[in-house]
Design an enzyme around this catalytic site. Structure first.
Site, PDB file in Angstrom:
ATOM      1  N   ARG A  43       0.826  -1.210   0.000  1.00  0.00           N
ATOM      2  CA  ARG A  43       0.000   0.000   0.000  1.00  0.00           C
ATOM      3  C   ARG A  43       0.860   1.260   0.000  1.00  0.00           C
ATOM      4  O   ARG A  43       0.505   2.258  -0.630  1.00  0.00           O
ATOM      5  CB  ARG A  43      -0.935  -0.004   1.214  1.00  0.00           C
ATOM      6  CG  ARG A  43      -1.991   1.076   1.143  1.00  0.00           C
ATOM      7  CD  ARG A  43      -3.226   0.720   1.939  1.00  0.00           C
ATOM      8  NE  ARG A  43      -4.215   1.789   1.857  1.00  0.00           N
ATOM      9  CZ  ARG A  43      -4.323   2.777   2.736  1.00  0.00           C
ATOM     10  NH1 ARG A  43      -3.521   2.825   3.780  1.00  0.00           N
ATOM     11  NH2 ARG A  43      -5.241   3.714   2.591  1.00  0.00           N
ATOM     12  N   ARG A  78      -2.806  10.637   6.647  1.00  0.00           N
ATOM     13  CA  ARG A  78      -1.427  10.988   6.275  1.00  0.00           C
ATOM     14  C   ARG A  78      -1.391  12.199   5.349  1.00  0.00           C
ATOM     15  O   ARG A  78      -0.335  12.812   5.177  1.00  0.00           O
ATOM     16  CB  ARG A  78      -0.755   9.792   5.603  1.00  0.00           C
ATOM     17  CG  ARG A  78      -0.752   8.533   6.464  1.00  0.00           C
ATOM     18  CD  ARG A  78      -0.298   7.313   5.669  1.00  0.00           C
ATOM     19  NE  ARG A  78      -0.628   6.072   6.353  1.00  0.00           N
ATOM     20  CZ  ARG A  78      -1.823   5.468   6.286  1.00  0.00           C
ATOM     21  NH1 ARG A  78      -2.787   6.010   5.545  1.00  0.00           N
ATOM     22  NH2 ARG A  78      -2.043   4.352   6.941  1.00  0.00           N
ATOM     23  N   LYS A 128      10.261   6.083  15.327  1.00  0.00           N
ATOM     24  CA  LYS A 128      10.505   5.015  14.355  1.00  0.00           C
ATOM     25  C   LYS A 128      10.680   5.574  12.946  1.00  0.00           C
ATOM     26  O   LYS A 128      11.613   5.205  12.219  1.00  0.00           O
ATOM     27  CB  LYS A 128       9.374   4.000  14.405  1.00  0.00           C
ATOM     28  CG  LYS A 128       9.610   2.776  13.527  1.00  0.00           C
ATOM     29  CD  LYS A 128       8.710   2.802  12.324  1.00  0.00           C
ATOM     30  CE  LYS A 128       8.863   1.540  11.482  1.00  0.00           C
ATOM     31  NZ  LYS A 128       7.908   1.512  10.357  1.00  0.00           N
ATOM     32  N   ASP A 155       9.936  -1.245  15.463  1.00  0.00           N
ATOM     33  CA  ASP A 155       8.486  -1.401  15.418  1.00  0.00           C
ATOM     34  C   ASP A 155       8.146  -2.714  16.119  1.00  0.00           C
ATOM     35  O   ASP A 155       9.005  -3.327  16.768  1.00  0.00           O
ATOM     36  CB  ASP A 155       7.972  -1.379  13.978  1.00  0.00           C
ATOM     37  CG  ASP A 155       8.577  -2.484  13.118  1.00  0.00           C
ATOM     38  OD1 ASP A 155       9.304  -3.350  13.663  1.00  0.00           O
ATOM     39  OD2 ASP A 155       8.318  -2.495  11.907  1.00  0.00           O
TER      40      ASP A 155
END
Length: 428
Positions: A141, A190, A233, A252
């Site tokens: 994705r 996002r 991260k 993660d």
């Protein structure tokens, strides 16, 4: 020809020539594991051992050979130095693999199956926005979202094999995008991160971001976390994959699980990935793997991805099957000829030690004082990356038929063997 086909650059692209990167060995760079391991999202597999991606204003095709990696670019250009910098080929991966394997048996197992995993030195701007898109996302994705970003806001470069390729959008282009445009393209929450981060970078300047190379890890992380949507991260991903922070460990849940399983089982008692736990996990990797701990972390991470985890499982199964056949062959030879038991032990090998030694049995006929050696040849199992060492044992052969029996068993087990006869005097 240009006037006839003004929008078809593929005709011109066809004359682009293949050039070699000049690897020390093939194990210094393998494209499948490096390009498909989640550090870059621009590359697509377009054929057997061949990939196409965009670097700057060039479409680049890569092709693996047995000894090197070849490339060609559209428009045609000599990009050897650019690509060697992109793949950081001045860093010896063989030396790193050896050092890491000596430090960690678990990594040694992964390294034998996944050679050539190295960190790409990406453009920091593209890397930053790529990993802003990675939040709570998967590789497929993320790749789709970035393709849409290029197609809608990037500049056309070339059409290759009937596919139009685009450059990554400039900071100014990204800053002009409306949030709703990105939401309509499927970016979700996002969208705001991208728009606000682009405007912040526009204020700071792209050179400010690139100048973070060479700064301390703490400075780099603090600077990157000023961008909207960038936490520890994501900051560490950008630092490792574009800003030369080789000991940076993006943590993660997958990396946390690796640390819990292989390095500190007490970590499983932690209820969440707090800042303290995040730092502890990173320190575990840094203490174990040193200055390039981030590179080692990426190799272990690749081994956890479904596509490569299956490869690891297949190799383990092949090794188990090969060992079983060797044990069966030893038992059958012992039963048919009176050979002493052949003992087998397993040893992982380095990336340079790429052969598998097969059973070795030294036998003799006492009646005619004729010595017959059945000497182990070499066979290849699962990328030639495990060595099975056979302990030699002496025994008596009843007659010549026993030699044929041993060779027949070896052939059925796909073991290459040869017989060497020599006459010698005196007792055996």
């Amino acid at each position: 020809l240009h006037n006839m086909l003004p929008n078809r650059l593929v005709i011109c692209s066809a004359i682009s020539m293949w050039r070699a990167l000049g690897l020390r060995s093939a194990a210094e760079l393998r494209c499948d594991v490096t390009l498909m391991s989640g550090q870059s999202f621009t590359w697509k597999r377009v054929g057997k051992d061949q990939w196409t991606g965009v670097i700057g204003q060039h479409v680049v095709q890569l092709k693996e050979t047995e000894e090197d990696v070849m490339y060609r670019s559209f428009p045609d250009s000599e990009l050897t130095s650019v690509l060697r910098d992109y793949f950081q080929l001045d860093t010896s991966l063989a030396e790193l693999y050896t050092s890491w394997s000596n430090a960690c048996p678990k990594l040694k197992q992964v390294a034998t199956v996944l050679p050539g995993v190295r960190i790409i030195r990406q453009d920091p701007v593209e890397c930053l926005f790529s990993f802003i898109c990675s939040s709570n996302n998967n590789i497929s994705r993320i790749t789709l979202m970035l393709d849409r970003l290029r197609q809608n806001f990037g500049q056309k470069i070339s059409c290759v094999d009937d596919v139009q390729y685009f450059a990554f959008p400039t900071t100014n282009a990204l800053a002009e995008i409306k949030e709703q445009q990105l939401r309509d393209l499927g970016f979700g929450y996002r969208a705001r991160y991208i728009v606000e981060s682009a405007k912040f970078l526009q204020t700071q300047g792209e050179q400010w971001l690139r100048d973070l190379r060479g700064r301390s890890g703490e400075e780099v992380q603090a600077a990157l976390m000023q961008f909207t949507g960038v936490g520890r991260k994501v900051a560490d991903c950008v630092a490792l994959f574009s800003l030369e922070q080789t000991d940076c460990i993006p943590v993660d849940t997958h990396v946390w699980q690796i640390a819990c399983r292989d390095y500190d089982k007490k970590l499983s008692n932690a209820k969440s990935l707090t800042p303290a736990v995040y730092l502890h996990v990173g320190d575990l990797f840094r203490r174990l793997f040193g200055s390039h701990a981030g590179w080692a972390h990426s190799l272990l991470f690749a081994g956890e991805l479904p596509v490569f985890r299956e490869k690891l499982a297949n190799v383990a199964a092949s090794i188990k099957a090969a060992k079983s056949k060797l044990v069966q062959a030893a038992a059958m030879i012992s039963s048919d000829t009176g050979l002493a038991q052949i003992k087998i032990k397993e040893e992982e090998c380095t990336t340079e030690d790429m052969k598998i030694k097969t059973p070795t049995a030294i036998t003799s006929r006492s009646s005619k004082r004729q010595r017959t050696d059945v000497v182990g040849g070499q066979d290849v199992v699962s990328k030639k990356l495990l060595k099975v060492a056979i302990v030699k044992q002496e025994a008596m052969l009843v007659d010549a038929t026993s030699t044929n029996t041993a060779l027949s068993i070896a052939e059925r087990c796909k073991v290459s063997m040869r017989v060497r006869r020599s006459t010698r005097k005196g007792p055996h």
